[in-house]
Write a protein that holds these residues in place. Structure first.
Motif, PDB file in Angstrom:
ATOM      1  N   PRO A 173       0.970  -1.260   0.087  1.00  0.00           N
ATOM      2  CA  PRO A 173       0.117  -0.103  -0.186  1.00  0.00           C
ATOM      3  C   PRO A 173       0.806   1.201  -0.141  1.00  0.00           C
ATOM      4  O   PRO A 173       1.654   1.499   0.655  1.00  0.00           O
ATOM      5  CB  PRO A 173      -0.887  -0.280   1.377  1.00  0.00           C
ATOM      6  N   GLY A 174       0.597   2.131  -0.739  1.00  0.00           N
ATOM      7  CA  GLY A 174       1.247   3.363  -1.065  1.00  0.00           C
ATOM      8  C   GLY A 174       2.179   3.514  -2.293  1.00  0.00           C
ATOM      9  O   GLY A 174       2.510   4.544  -2.586  1.00  0.00           O
ATOM     10  N   VAL A 175       2.501   2.414  -2.999  1.00  0.00           N
ATOM     11  CA  VAL A 175       3.474   2.199  -3.957  1.00  0.00           C
ATOM     12  C   VAL A 175       2.783   2.713  -5.185  1.00  0.00           C
ATOM     13  O   VAL A 175       1.337   2.201  -5.429  1.00  0.00           O
ATOM     14  CB  VAL A 175       4.006   0.889  -4.055  1.00  0.00           C
ATOM     15  N   LYS A 176       3.326   3.511  -5.937  1.00  0.00           N
ATOM     16  CA  LYS A 176       2.599   3.852  -7.132  1.00  0.00           C
ATOM     17  C   LYS A 176       2.896   2.623  -8.317  1.00  0.00           C
ATOM     18  O   LYS A 176       4.085   2.537  -8.510  1.00  0.00           O
ATOM     19  CB  LYS A 176       3.041   5.242  -7.749  1.00  0.00           C
ATOM     20  N   LEU A 177       2.029   2.401  -8.846  1.00  0.00           N
ATOM     21  CA  LEU A 177       2.087   1.228 -10.050  1.00  0.00           C
ATOM     22  C   LEU A 177       1.831   1.791 -11.335  1.00  0.00           C
ATOM     23  O   LEU A 177       0.756   2.376 -11.725  1.00  0.00           O
ATOM     24  CB  LEU A 177       1.258   0.044  -9.616  1.00  0.00           C
ATOM     25  N   PRO A 178       3.010   1.876 -12.274  1.00  0.00           N
ATOM     26  CA  PRO A 178       2.674   2.437 -13.560  1.00  0.00           C
ATOM     27  C   PRO A 178       1.547   1.956 -14.323  1.00  0.00           C
ATOM     28  O   PRO A 178       1.312   0.713 -14.344  1.00  0.00           O
ATOM     29  CB  PRO A 178       3.991   2.215 -14.312  1.00  0.00           C
TER      30      PRO A 178
ATOM     31  N   VAL B  35      -5.578  -7.167  -4.878  1.00  0.00           N
ATOM     32  CA  VAL B  35      -4.836  -5.642  -4.715  1.00  0.00           C
ATOM     33  C   VAL B  35      -5.617  -4.647  -5.201  1.00  0.00           C
ATOM     34  O   VAL B  35      -6.091  -4.738  -6.332  1.00  0.00           O
ATOM     35  CB  VAL B  35      -3.426  -5.846  -5.431  1.00  0.00           C
ATOM     36  N   VAL B  36      -6.047  -3.629  -4.395  1.00  0.00           N
ATOM     37  CA  VAL B  36      -7.084  -2.819  -4.707  1.00  0.00           C
ATOM     38  C   VAL B  36      -6.165  -1.428  -5.116  1.00  0.00           C
ATOM     39  O   VAL B  36      -5.266  -0.876  -4.341  1.00  0.00           O
ATOM     40  CB  VAL B  36      -7.906  -2.240  -3.522  1.00  0.00           C
ATOM     41  N   THR B  37      -6.290  -0.870  -6.314  1.00  0.00           N
ATOM     42  CA  THR B  37      -5.359   0.243  -6.669  1.00  0.00           C
ATOM     43  C   THR B  37      -6.368   1.452  -7.169  1.00  0.00           C
ATOM     44  O   THR B  37      -7.578   1.167  -7.501  1.00  0.00           O
ATOM     45  CB  THR B  37      -4.651  -0.136  -7.919  1.00  0.00           C
ATOM     46  N   GLN B  38      -5.852   2.626  -7.646  1.00  0.00           N
ATOM     47  CA  GLN B  38      -6.642   3.646  -7.852  1.00  0.00           C
ATOM     48  C   GLN B  38      -7.496   3.341  -9.290  1.00  0.00           C
ATOM     49  O   GLN B  38      -8.393   3.626  -9.722  1.00  0.00           O
ATOM     50  CB  GLN B  38      -5.857   4.991  -8.198  1.00  0.00           C
ATOM     51  N   GLY B  39      -6.704   2.389 -10.015  1.00  0.00           N
ATOM     52  CA  GLY B  39      -7.168   2.144 -11.681  1.00  0.00           C
ATOM     53  C   GLY B  39      -8.139   0.953 -11.630  1.00  0.00           C
ATOM     54  O   GLY B  39      -8.527   0.729 -12.850  1.00  0.00           O
ATOM     55  N   GLY B  40      -8.267   0.253 -10.673  1.00  0.00           N
ATOM     56  CA  GLY B  40      -8.935  -0.852 -10.630  1.00  0.00           C
ATOM     57  C   GLY B  40      -8.421  -2.177  -9.727  1.00  0.00           C
ATOM     58  O   GLY B  40      -7.396  -1.793  -8.575  1.00  0.00           O
ATOM     59  N   LEU B  41      -8.880  -3.387  -9.821  1.00  0.00           N
ATOM     60  CA  LEU B  41      -8.469  -4.527  -8.800  1.00  0.00           C
ATOM     61  C   LEU B  41      -7.509  -5.472  -9.748  1.00  0.00           C
ATOM     62  O   LEU B  41      -7.803  -5.668 -10.657  1.00  0.00           O
ATOM     63  CB  LEU B  41      -9.668  -5.150  -8.440  1.00  0.00           C
TER      64      LEU B  41
END
Length: 131
Positions: free
Chosen positions: A99-104, A121-127
């Motif tokens: 959590p907190g890591v930016k994934l390109p 894994v929940v990201t800002q762009g999706g699951l």
């Protein structure tokens, strides 16, 4: 002897402050705590601090972010725990995220959790879901 005198003076002062029926008791700093104790519209005006226009007493809602529920099928979740996950990107690279890591391509990793007995894994762009 001094301790008894100080205790007596404290009791006398408290009785004087609370026993005066002509005014409300004054507690220094209470106006700053009042924001947590009452709704905006129903608070009596005597409890509002001076200059209350400077403070917004409107309660706020949840801090939960509205995240997309889209499953990112190009990503593969290889291994996960509550604190970190290993994923394969669409380019075939292996990445360890937390959590907190930016994934390109998908933004920040918000959380890693179990959903329906599978890791997600929940990201800002999706699951990114375990297969």
């Amino acid at each position: 002897m001094t301790g008894v005198a100080l205790a007596g003076a404290s009791v006398a002062f408290a009785a004087h402050m609370l026993g005066n029926a002509d005014r409300d008791p004054q507690f220094v700093g209470l106006e700053h705590l009042a924001i947590y104790a009452r709704p905006t519209s129903s608070a009596p005006s005597r409890y509002r601090p001076l200059g209350s226009g400077e403070i917004d007493y409107t309660p706020v809602g949840s801090t939960r972010r509205n995240l997309p529920e889209t499953v990112l099928g190009d990503f593969e979740l290889i291994k996960a725990s509550a604190t970190a996950a290993t994923i394969r990107t669409p380019q075939g690279r292996i990445a360890r995220v937390s959590p907190g890591v930016k994934l390109p391509g998908v933004g920040e990793v918000v959380s890693i959790r179990r959903r329906d007995n599978k890791w997600v894994v929940v990201t800002q762009g999706g699951l990114i879901c375990e297969r």
